[in-house]
Design a protein around this motif. Structure first.
Motif, mmCIF file in Angstrom:
data_model
loop_
_atom_site.group_PDB
_atom_site.id
_atom_site.type_symbol
_atom_site.label_atom_id
_atom_site.label_comp_id
_atom_site.label_asym_id
_atom_site.label_seq_id
_atom_site.Cartn_x
_atom_site.Cartn_y
_atom_site.Cartn_z
ATOM 1 N N GLN A 130 0.824 -1.004 -0.130
ATOM 2 C CA GLN A 130 -0.002 0.015 -0.102
ATOM 3 C C GLN A 130 0.724 1.347 -0.116
ATOM 4 O O GLN A 130 0.549 2.194 -0.723
ATOM 5 C CB GLN A 130 -1.037 0.066 1.081
ATOM 6 C CG GLN A 130 -1.952 -0.975 1.085
ATOM 7 C CD GLN A 130 -3.006 -0.481 0.229
ATOM 8 O OE1 GLN A 130 -2.929 -0.010 -0.470
ATOM 9 N NE2 GLN A 130 -4.322 -1.221 0.677
ATOM 10 N N ARG A 134 1.090 4.083 -3.028
ATOM 11 C CA ARG A 134 0.783 5.712 -2.876
ATOM 12 C C ARG A 134 2.065 6.405 -3.328
ATOM 13 O O ARG A 134 1.711 7.516 -3.894
ATOM 14 C CB ARG A 134 0.751 6.025 -1.220
ATOM 15 C CG ARG A 134 -0.701 5.527 -0.874
ATOM 16 C CD ARG A 134 -0.926 6.197 0.660
ATOM 17 N NE ARG A 134 -0.009 5.412 1.342
ATOM 18 C CZ ARG A 134 -0.370 4.297 2.258
ATOM 19 N NH1 ARG A 134 -1.667 3.902 2.215
ATOM 20 N NH2 ARG A 134 0.213 3.761 3.055
ATOM 21 N N HIS A 137 2.471 5.473 -8.499
ATOM 22 C CA HIS A 137 1.142 5.021 -9.085
ATOM 23 C C HIS A 137 1.301 4.044 -10.361
ATOM 24 O O HIS A 137 0.248 3.600 -10.782
ATOM 25 C CB HIS A 137 0.631 6.530 -9.495
ATOM 26 C CG HIS A 137 0.450 7.402 -8.364
ATOM 27 N ND1 HIS A 137 -0.503 7.252 -7.336
ATOM 28 C CD2 HIS A 137 1.023 8.601 -7.953
ATOM 29 C CE1 HIS A 137 -0.487 8.392 -6.579
ATOM 30 N NE2 HIS A 137 0.373 9.051 -6.641
ATOM 31 N N GLN A 140 0.026 0.539 -10.266
ATOM 32 C CA GLN A 140 -1.362 0.281 -10.344
ATOM 33 C C GLN A 140 -1.403 -0.275 -11.945
ATOM 34 O O GLN A 140 -2.340 -1.481 -12.076
ATOM 35 C CB GLN A 140 -2.189 1.458 -10.344
ATOM 36 C CG GLN A 140 -3.697 1.009 -10.256
ATOM 37 C CD GLN A 140 -4.171 0.298 -9.133
ATOM 38 O OE1 GLN A 140 -3.848 0.183 -7.932
ATOM 39 N NE2 GLN A 140 -4.665 -1.086 -9.283
ATOM 40 N N SER A 219 -14.094 -3.761 -0.925
ATOM 41 C CA SER A 219 -14.155 -3.421 -2.263
ATOM 42 C C SER A 219 -15.589 -3.194 -2.747
ATOM 43 O O SER A 219 -16.616 -3.412 -2.119
ATOM 44 C CB SER A 219 -13.501 -4.623 -3.132
ATOM 45 O OG SER A 219 -14.171 -5.545 -3.185
ATOM 46 N N ASN A 229 -7.050 -2.677 -2.724
ATOM 47 C CA ASN A 229 -7.815 -1.644 -2.683
ATOM 48 C C ASN A 229 -7.278 -0.364 -1.417
ATOM 49 O O ASN A 229 -6.658 -0.986 -0.544
ATOM 50 C CB ASN A 229 -9.472 -2.144 -2.171
ATOM 51 C CG ASN A 229 -10.028 -2.736 -3.416
ATOM 52 O OD1 ASN A 229 -10.417 -2.190 -4.275
ATOM 53 N ND2 ASN A 229 -10.010 -4.066 -3.182
ATOM 54 N N PRO A 230 -7.675 0.649 -1.597
ATOM 55 C CA PRO A 230 -7.126 1.718 -0.519
ATOM 56 C C PRO A 230 -6.902 1.307 0.781
ATOM 57 O O PRO A 230 -6.192 1.439 1.812
ATOM 58 C CB PRO A 230 -7.889 2.849 -0.931
ATOM 59 C CG PRO A 230 -8.346 2.902 -2.339
ATOM 60 C CD PRO A 230 -8.625 1.550 -2.394
ATOM 61 N N THR A 234 -5.636 -1.832 6.511
ATOM 62 C CA THR A 234 -6.013 -0.818 7.445
ATOM 63 C C THR A 234 -6.389 -1.539 8.836
ATOM 64 O O THR A 234 -7.312 -2.095 9.052
ATOM 65 C CB THR A 234 -6.937 0.160 7.155
ATOM 66 O OG1 THR A 234 -6.835 0.796 5.816
ATOM 67 C CG2 THR A 234 -7.307 1.457 8.113
ATOM 68 N N TYR A 247 -14.818 6.667 7.293
ATOM 69 C CA TYR A 247 -14.477 6.735 6.423
ATOM 70 C C TYR A 247 -15.213 7.467 5.362
ATOM 71 O O TYR A 247 -16.319 6.906 5.251
ATOM 72 C CB TYR A 247 -14.230 5.302 5.846
ATOM 73 C CG TYR A 247 -13.145 4.493 6.986
ATOM 74 C CD1 TYR A 247 -11.630 4.725 6.732
ATOM 75 C CD2 TYR A 247 -13.441 3.926 8.163
ATOM 76 C CE1 TYR A 247 -10.931 4.009 7.609
ATOM 77 C CE2 TYR A 247 -12.576 3.061 8.756
ATOM 78 C CZ TYR A 247 -11.301 3.360 8.900
ATOM 79 O OH TYR A 247 -10.558 2.715 9.543
ATOM 80 N N GLN A 267 -13.310 1.351 -8.459
ATOM 81 C CA GLN A 267 -12.190 1.672 -7.793
ATOM 82 C C GLN A 267 -12.796 2.775 -6.676
ATOM 83 O O GLN A 267 -13.534 3.283 -6.862
ATOM 84 C CB GLN A 267 -11.139 2.351 -8.614
ATOM 85 C CG GLN A 267 -10.563 1.519 -9.661
ATOM 86 C CD GLN A 267 -9.577 2.201 -10.563
ATOM 87 O OE1 GLN A 267 -8.300 2.290 -10.211
ATOM 88 N NE2 GLN A 267 -9.960 2.683 -11.800
ATOM 89 N N SER A 269 -11.710 6.424 -3.651
ATOM 90 C CA SER A 269 -10.576 6.952 -2.884
ATOM 91 C C SER A 269 -11.134 7.169 -1.652
ATOM 92 O O SER A 269 -12.471 7.200 -1.515
ATOM 93 C CB SER A 269 -10.101 8.335 -3.550
ATOM 94 O OG SER A 269 -11.379 9.026 -3.867
#
Length: 359
Positions: A130, A134, A137, A140, A219, A229-230, A234, A247, A267, A269
């Motif tokens: 991850q 960031r 890029h 990806q 997702s 996925n972002p 976490t 979030y 996708q 953000s």
């Protein structure tokens, strides 16, 4: 008559020859010319070899258009572990129209919140990926070209522990309307309500609140193995029992077309926020995990492209012809300069000899 016609046609074709042949008796070969030719052939071979690797490679192209699909359902794929017992928490979705979505597709599984060494290694690897995504890029694009059909990569299974599990893993999927909504995990099981919905939180003691959580996977749309996925990986840990995690997610519909897969996915953000609930201090709210999502009106088309064969052949001819012409021109210029210098040197020598003879 036919023979004369054939001879005339052959003569006409010969006159159109753009590559006339020079007899070998009129050709003079030199060591410098051979050296230049050898260097030119080496350059041609190296550049042609590198051009072949460019031809074999692919690249990702992004196109943008308005998303006109409003009637379909949006799939939410969830795999979250919360540091509370399953009987104390509930997860559901409330969309912008105040419609409560059924959470029958979610499963509640008692687990241990602490990770085993193998799981921790997997988790640290995911966090490292991850971080690199960031910063770089372009990685990806590599993920898009290597994805395959199927479910997401799962973490290793937990090892057996003598202590009873004190956490709850909520995993599965939901189908929601394609409008903004709020997926949340909070205290108590959700029940329908005329004005929306409510959670039975009155019977749960505040001392048992602990919304420390770990998002193994989140997702939207079709699940595709290889896409990171972002929010994957976490982990949030808190010592305060009255804590709110928020979030704010923006979802972008995505059509993926590569040589490995063609799929309709999404996708997103995300922006994170967390705070302690303290009504006496003016920080109001409800303890829990809240994921507020909105859907973009633009759709991204991700397409993997490849250099066509005709373009590769044209570039190859350009390399060969360009090097051949350039080296020939350089060799002629260098030869001309060498001849000029030699002539000037010889003239200078002759003049010196004449001066000596006169003396």
């Amino acid at each position: 008559m036919r023979r004369l016609t054939k001879k005339k046609a052959l003569t006409l074709v010969k006159e159109l020859d753009a590559f006339p042949k020079v007899p070998e008796s009129y050709v003079e070969t030199t060591a410098s010319g051979g050296t230049v030719s050898l260097i030119a052939f080496i350059f041609m071979a190296v550049l042609a070899f590198l051009e072949f690797f460019v031809y074999r490679d692919t690249w990702i192209k992004y196109d943008y258009e308005v998303d006109t699909d409003f009637s379909s359902k949006l799939r939410i794929n969830v795999d979250i572990t919360v540091a509370m017992r399953c009987q104390y928490i509930g997860a559901d979705v409330l969309d912008l129209a105040e419609t409560m979505v059924s959470s029958d597709g979610l499963k509640y599984e008692p687990v241990h919140f602490e990770l085993s060494p193998q799981q921790r290694l997997w988790h640290m690897t995911l966090l490292h990926i991850q971080e690199r995504l960031r910063e770089e890029h372009s990685l990806q694009d590599v993920l898009f070209k290597t994805v395959t059909q199927g479910g997401p990569t799962a973490a290793p299974l937990s090892e057996d522990s003598p202590s009873p599990p004190g956490a709850c893993r909520i995993h599965g999927h939901l189908y929601v309307n394609k409008v903004a909504g709020n997926f949340h995990i909070t205290v108590g099981k959700a029940i329908p309500h005329p004005r929306g919905h409510a959670h039975l939180a009155a019977l749960v003691s505040h001392d048992s609140f602990n919304f420390s959580h770990r998002i193994d996977h989140l997702s939207f749309g079709e699940e595709i193995a290889g896409i990171i996925n972002p929010l994957d990986g976490t982990e949030k840990v808190t010592d305060d029992y009255n804590h709110m995690f928020q979030y704010f997610i923006t979802i972008v519909p995505t059509k993926l077309h590569t040589y490995q897969i063609s799929a309709d996915t999404h996708q997103y953000s995300v922006t994170e926020r967390e705070r302690v609930i303290n009504h006496a201090g003016g920080s109001h709210g409800v303890s829990g995990i809240f994921m507020k999502y909105d859907i973009s009106s633009l759709m991204v088309k991700v397409t993997e492209q490849h250099m066509p064969l005709w373009q590769f052949l044209v570039r190859l001819c350009g390399i060969v012809g360009g090097i051949f012409s350039t080296t020939g021109m350089l060799h002629g210029i260098v030869g001309f300069l060498v001849d000029v210098l030699c002539c000037r040197f010889q003239i200078g020598v002759y003049k010196q000899q004449e001066v000596r003879i006169r003396e």
